[in-house]
Design an enzyme around this catalytic site. Structure first.
Site, PDB file in Angstrom:
ATOM      1  N   GLU A 261       2.562   6.266  20.758  1.00  0.00           N
ATOM      2  CA  GLU A 261       1.898   5.155  21.462  1.00  0.00           C
ATOM      3  C   GLU A 261       0.614   5.655  22.130  1.00  0.00           C
ATOM      4  OE1 GLU A 261       2.785   1.963  21.121  1.00  0.00           O
ATOM      5  OE2 GLU A 261       4.258   2.820  19.757  1.00  0.00           O
ATOM      6  N   TRP A 264      -1.851   5.357  19.649  1.00  0.00           N
ATOM      7  CA  TRP A 264      -2.544   4.058  19.485  1.00  0.00           C
ATOM      8  C   TRP A 264      -3.744   3.974  20.427  1.00  0.00           C
ATOM      9  CZ3 TRP A 264      -2.617   0.385  15.925  1.00  0.00           C
ATOM     10  CH2 TRP A 264      -1.572   0.306  15.008  1.00  0.00           C
ATOM     11  N   TRP A 292     -11.701 -22.551  15.171  1.00  0.00           N
ATOM     12  CA  TRP A 292     -11.147 -22.434  16.530  1.00  0.00           C
ATOM     13  C   TRP A 292     -11.237 -23.761  17.252  1.00  0.00           C
ATOM     14  CZ3 TRP A 292      -8.518 -18.218  17.019  1.00  0.00           C
ATOM     15  CH2 TRP A 292      -8.936 -17.044  16.375  1.00  0.00           C
ATOM     16  N   ASN A 327       4.177  -4.695  26.788  1.00  0.00           N
ATOM     17  CA  ASN A 327       3.486  -4.746  25.490  1.00  0.00           C
ATOM     18  C   ASN A 327       4.055  -5.805  24.548  1.00  0.00           C
ATOM     19  OD1 ASN A 327       1.644  -3.657  23.415  1.00  0.00           O
ATOM     20  ND2 ASN A 327       3.560  -3.085  22.407  1.00  0.00           N
ATOM     21  N   TRP A 345      -9.677 -15.413  20.198  1.00  0.00           N
ATOM     22  CA  TRP A 345      -9.126 -14.227  20.874  1.00  0.00           C
ATOM     23  C   TRP A 345     -10.021 -13.728  22.004  1.00  0.00           C
ATOM     24  CZ3 TRP A 345     -12.310  -9.982  20.380  1.00  0.00           C
ATOM     25  CH2 TRP A 345     -13.120  -9.876  19.256  1.00  0.00           C
ATOM     26  N   TRP A 368      -6.434  -7.062  20.832  1.00  0.00           N
ATOM     27  CA  TRP A 368      -6.636  -8.498  20.565  1.00  0.00           C
ATOM     28  C   TRP A 368      -6.980  -8.726  19.099  1.00  0.00           C
ATOM     29  CZ3 TRP A 368      -5.048 -12.727  22.824  1.00  0.00           C
ATOM     30  CH2 TRP A 368      -4.648 -12.652  24.161  1.00  0.00           C
TER      31      TRP A 368
HETATM   32  P1  FAD Z   1       4.019   2.871  27.132  1.00  0.00           P
HETATM   33  O1  FAD Z   1       4.902   2.229  26.117  1.00  0.00           O
HETATM   34  O2  FAD Z   1       4.695   3.697  28.152  1.00  0.00           O
HETATM   35  O3  FAD Z   1       2.938   3.706  26.318  1.00  0.00           O
HETATM   36  C1  FAD Z   1       2.279   4.860  26.857  1.00  0.00           C
HETATM   37  C2  FAD Z   1       0.780   4.715  26.739  1.00  0.00           C
HETATM   38  O4  FAD Z   1       0.385   4.577  25.379  1.00  0.00           O
HETATM   39  C3  FAD Z   1       0.204   3.474  27.439  1.00  0.00           C
HETATM   40  O5  FAD Z   1       0.032   3.689  28.807  1.00  0.00           O
HETATM   41  C4  FAD Z   1      -1.106   3.277  26.686  1.00  0.00           C
HETATM   42  O6  FAD Z   1      -2.117   4.117  27.180  1.00  0.00           O
HETATM   43  C5  FAD Z   1      -0.756   3.722  25.278  1.00  0.00           C
HETATM   44  N1  FAD Z   1      -0.403   2.557  24.472  1.00  0.00           N
HETATM   45  C6  FAD Z   1       0.823   2.003  24.312  1.00  0.00           C
HETATM   46  N2  FAD Z   1       0.753   0.972  23.444  1.00  0.00           N
HETATM   47  C7  FAD Z   1      -0.539   0.869  23.065  1.00  0.00           C
HETATM   48  C8  FAD Z   1      -1.236  -0.001  22.176  1.00  0.00           C
HETATM   49  N3  FAD Z   1      -0.614  -0.963  21.477  1.00  0.00           N
HETATM   50  N4  FAD Z   1      -2.569   0.168  22.024  1.00  0.00           N
HETATM   51  C9  FAD Z   1      -3.217   1.148  22.689  1.00  0.00           C
HETATM   52  N5  FAD Z   1      -2.607   2.004  23.542  1.00  0.00           N
HETATM   53  C10 FAD Z   1      -1.281   1.865  23.723  1.00  0.00           C
HETATM   54  N6  FAD Z   1      -3.507  -1.335  26.861  1.00  0.00           N
HETATM   55  C11 FAD Z   1      -4.363  -0.887  27.793  1.00  0.00           C
HETATM   56  O7  FAD Z   1      -4.227   0.249  28.255  1.00  0.00           O
HETATM   57  N7  FAD Z   1      -5.408  -1.672  28.233  1.00  0.00           N
HETATM   58  C12 FAD Z   1      -5.622  -2.934  27.753  1.00  0.00           C
HETATM   59  O8  FAD Z   1      -6.591  -3.584  28.158  1.00  0.00           O
HETATM   60  C13 FAD Z   1      -4.687  -3.436  26.798  1.00  0.00           C
HETATM   61  N8  FAD Z   1      -4.823  -4.706  26.316  1.00  0.00           N
HETATM   62  C14 FAD Z   1      -3.907  -5.169  25.396  1.00  0.00           C
HETATM   63  C15 FAD Z   1      -4.060  -6.474  24.895  1.00  0.00           C
HETATM   64  C16 FAD Z   1      -3.144  -6.982  23.974  1.00  0.00           C
HETATM   65  C17 FAD Z   1      -3.323  -8.373  23.419  1.00  0.00           C
HETATM   66  C18 FAD Z   1      -2.068  -6.177  23.535  1.00  0.00           C
HETATM   67  C19 FAD Z   1      -1.074  -6.696  22.530  1.00  0.00           C
HETATM   68  C20 FAD Z   1      -1.923  -4.885  23.999  1.00  0.00           C
HETATM   69  C21 FAD Z   1      -2.833  -4.361  24.925  1.00  0.00           C
HETATM   70  N9  FAD Z   1      -2.724  -3.036  25.419  1.00  0.00           N
HETATM   71  C22 FAD Z   1      -3.628  -2.579  26.346  1.00  0.00           C
HETATM   72  C23 FAD Z   1      -1.767  -2.086  24.820  1.00  0.00           C
HETATM   73  C24 FAD Z   1      -0.376  -1.995  25.476  1.00  0.00           C
HETATM   74  O9  FAD Z   1       0.170  -3.262  25.663  1.00  0.00           O
HETATM   75  C25 FAD Z   1      -0.406  -1.267  26.804  1.00  0.00           C
HETATM   76  O10 FAD Z   1      -1.091  -0.039  26.688  1.00  0.00           O
HETATM   77  C26 FAD Z   1       1.017  -0.963  27.290  1.00  0.00           C
HETATM   78  O11 FAD Z   1       1.759  -2.144  27.412  1.00  0.00           O
HETATM   79  C27 FAD Z   1       0.952  -0.248  28.619  1.00  0.00           C
HETATM   80  O12 FAD Z   1       2.229  -0.094  29.152  1.00  0.00           O
HETATM   81  P2  FAD Z   1       2.887   1.331  29.320  1.00  0.00           P
HETATM   82  O13 FAD Z   1       1.929   2.278  29.939  1.00  0.00           O
HETATM   83  O14 FAD Z   1       4.187   1.101  30.023  1.00  0.00           O
HETATM   84  O15 FAD Z   1       3.142   1.727  27.787  1.00  0.00           O
END
Ligand code: FAD
Length: 463
Positions: A261, A264, A292, A327, A345, A368
């Site tokens: 993650e 990502w 849209w 997420n 979006w 997005w």
């Molecule tokens: P954990 O599951 O603990 O993951 C650890 C770290 O991995 C996160 O802190 C983050 O840095 C990274 N990560 C995890 N999932 C993703 C992902 N899908 N894409 C990129 N990095 C990821 N994340 C943001 O940090 N900033 C945003 O502005 C943001 N906008 C989002 C918008 C949408 C529509 C969606 C679907 C996802 C978005 N995310 C964003 C990605 C993701 O949802 C969050 O990073 C995650 O929920 C953060 O929670 P966590 O730290 O508990 O994640």
């Protein structure tokens, strides 16, 4: 001669390459510049206030200035006799353009300017396909990146700092006051380097076991919530990599998934660096003609968590109250906005930018576009999340919806995720009056789904 350390999205002392270089050179003047050209969302401003407070405490003092960074850095060099400036790189188009011009400007003035990587496991240009092009697909990107030898995180340097006249955080007015909508944030979050480490340690201790599957459950505490700490650079991915890898082997599968993650996040930065129009343009131009809708009432209902779909409303309310959304639910609310409501979006991106504490140019825009289906390695555009079945699957006991939509809390699990399908007597027994205590659905799922698919048919996207 002193060295100016320009803090940006690297608000920490450990594993901070620019700070380490500055400390090795001599006395350090630590500065944070409030650049009016940077678009910081309202929730992020709250975080920034507290993160800068923590950093100033860790450093002993931090010089705050607002204005054009080129002018401020040149002025600080003149005031203190410094002849070099160091910082850690940011990868969004605004920062790249500003820093490139600024570096040349400082050099013209005879001031040395050096930048470093503190934010990523590898620079976006260091990881490339066999044919030397940027990656557009996550899995091979992560295979290539995670096979590299990861640099060891740097220790906290021994610092000797100097001071200069400073503005105050109170002058910057970063926290909301009337109304103070951030009132619940302080019980949930501890911005700053030590808060970031507490989050990581408690996640490794009690969240990592089961992460691979349970990370999809918004009702469970199995995600790290490190995202705002990572965005502001209070902890680095190198540190997370090293600390997680040092964790015991029984959790290996979950550790791998957790680091994937983080992968990502790396991929999003890779994409934004190589495709700087990611926040503004469909990555796949085939989506440009999508029909849209433009409906302010529906957008407002979505933002306020009043769509009549409990999992969507719970997510939007969680976001408003806590500055965070799980997420899985981000994907569901995103799909709902884009596909059920057929709103662009960019509306979702803008709302998330303003309300998320982890709002991040790379992650937000890549995510997005992923949800919309128009991004690199995106979800299939024809996948339209069913909010009822998503709720049943990922919030099976309804704890998440009951927390954020308390007006539905007495409904039995069977109908909790679709109250509009509940028999009248079940609603009455739970004290739910649709249209009064909880909204009727603003769109019908089947009709909205068909309309979204018809829109894709119109622009003839090849699946
Ligand atoms: P954990 O599951 O603990 O993951 C650890 C770290 O991995 C996160 O802190 C983050 O840095 C990274 N990560 C995890 N999932 C993703 C992902 N899908 N894409 C990129 N990095 C990821 N994340 C943001 O940090 N900033 C945003 O502005 C943001 N906008 C989002 C918008 C949408 C529509 C969606 C679907 C996802 C978005 N995310 C964003 C990605 C993701 O949802 C969050 O990073 C995650 O929920 C953060 O929670 P966590 O730290 O508990 O994640």
């Amino acid at each position: 001669m002193p060295v100016i350390m320009w803090f940006r999205q690297d608000l920490r002392l450990t594993d901070n390459p620019a700070l380490t270089v500055a400390a090795d050179k001599g006395e350090v003047l630590p500065v944070y510049i409030r650049d009016p050209g940077e678009a910081i969302g309202s929730a992020s401003k709250w975080w920034l206030h507290h993160s800068l407070t923590a950093l100033a405490g860790d450093l002993g003092h931090l010089v705050l200035r607002s204005g054009d960074p080129a002018e401020i850095l040149a002025a600080l060099c003149a005031e203190t006799g410094a002849d070099s400036v160091v910082w850690n790189r940011c990868y969004d188009p605004y920062s790249i353009a500003r820093d490139t011009a600024l570096k040349a400007d400082l050099k013209d003035r005879g001031i040395s300017a050096q930048s470093y990587n503190a934010a990523l496991l590898a620079e976006p240009w260091e990881v490339e396909t066999k044919s030397g092009t940027p990656f557009k697909v996550y899995s091979p990107f992560w295979r290539a990146l995670s096979a590299r030898e990861m640099p060891e995180p740097l220790p906290r340097p021994t610092l000797s700092t100097i001071d200069a006249p400073s503005e105050t955080l109170a002058d910057w007015d970063l926290r909301p006051s009337q109304p103070n909508w951030a009132v619940d944030f302080q019980d949930l979050w501890t911005p700053g380097e030590s808060g970031a480490w507490s989050k990581l340690e408690s996640f490794l201790e009690s969240g990592l076991a089961g992460y691979a599957a349970l990370r999809n459950r918004p009702d469970l505490p199995n995600v790290s919530r490190l995202s705002p700490h990572l965005h502001f650079g209070e902890i680095s991915p190198r540190q997370i990599w090293a600390r997680t890898r040092a964790e015991n082997t029984p959790q290996r599968k979950h550790a791998d998934k957790f680091l994937a993650e983080i992968g990502w996040r790396e991929f999003s930065h890779h994409l934004l660096y190589h495709f700087p129009t990611l926040p503004t343009e469909n990555w796949k131009p085939a989506f440009n003609g999508y029909p849209w809708r433009d409906d302010h009432a529906d957008l407002d209902a979505w933002q306020k968590g009043q769509t009549g779909y409990p999992i969507v409303d719970a997510g939007m309310r969680e976001l408003w109250s806590t500055g965070y959304m799980h997420n899985r639910v981000r994907m569901v609310v995103g799909s709902f906005l884009i596909k059920h409501l057929r709103l662009h979006w960019k509306h979702g991106l803008a709302w998330f930018h303003d309300t998320l504490l982890d709002a991040d140019a790379a992650n937000n825009s890549a995510s997005w576009q992923w949800v919309a289906g128009c991004g690199a390695d995106a979800a299939p555009y024809f996948r339209i999340f069913n909010p009822m079945t998503q709720g049943e699957k990922f919030d099976p006991d309804g704890a998440y919806v009951r927390k954020w939509c308390p007006e539905l809390s007495r409904l039995p699990n069977k109908v909790l995720h679709a109250p509009f399908n509940a028999p009248a007597h079940v609603l009455a027994e739970a004290g739910v009056v649709l249209g009064e205590t909880y909204p009727k659905p603003i769109v019908d799922h089947a009709t909205a789904r068909a309309a979204a698919l018809a829109g894709y048919e119109e622009i003839k996207i090849a699946s």
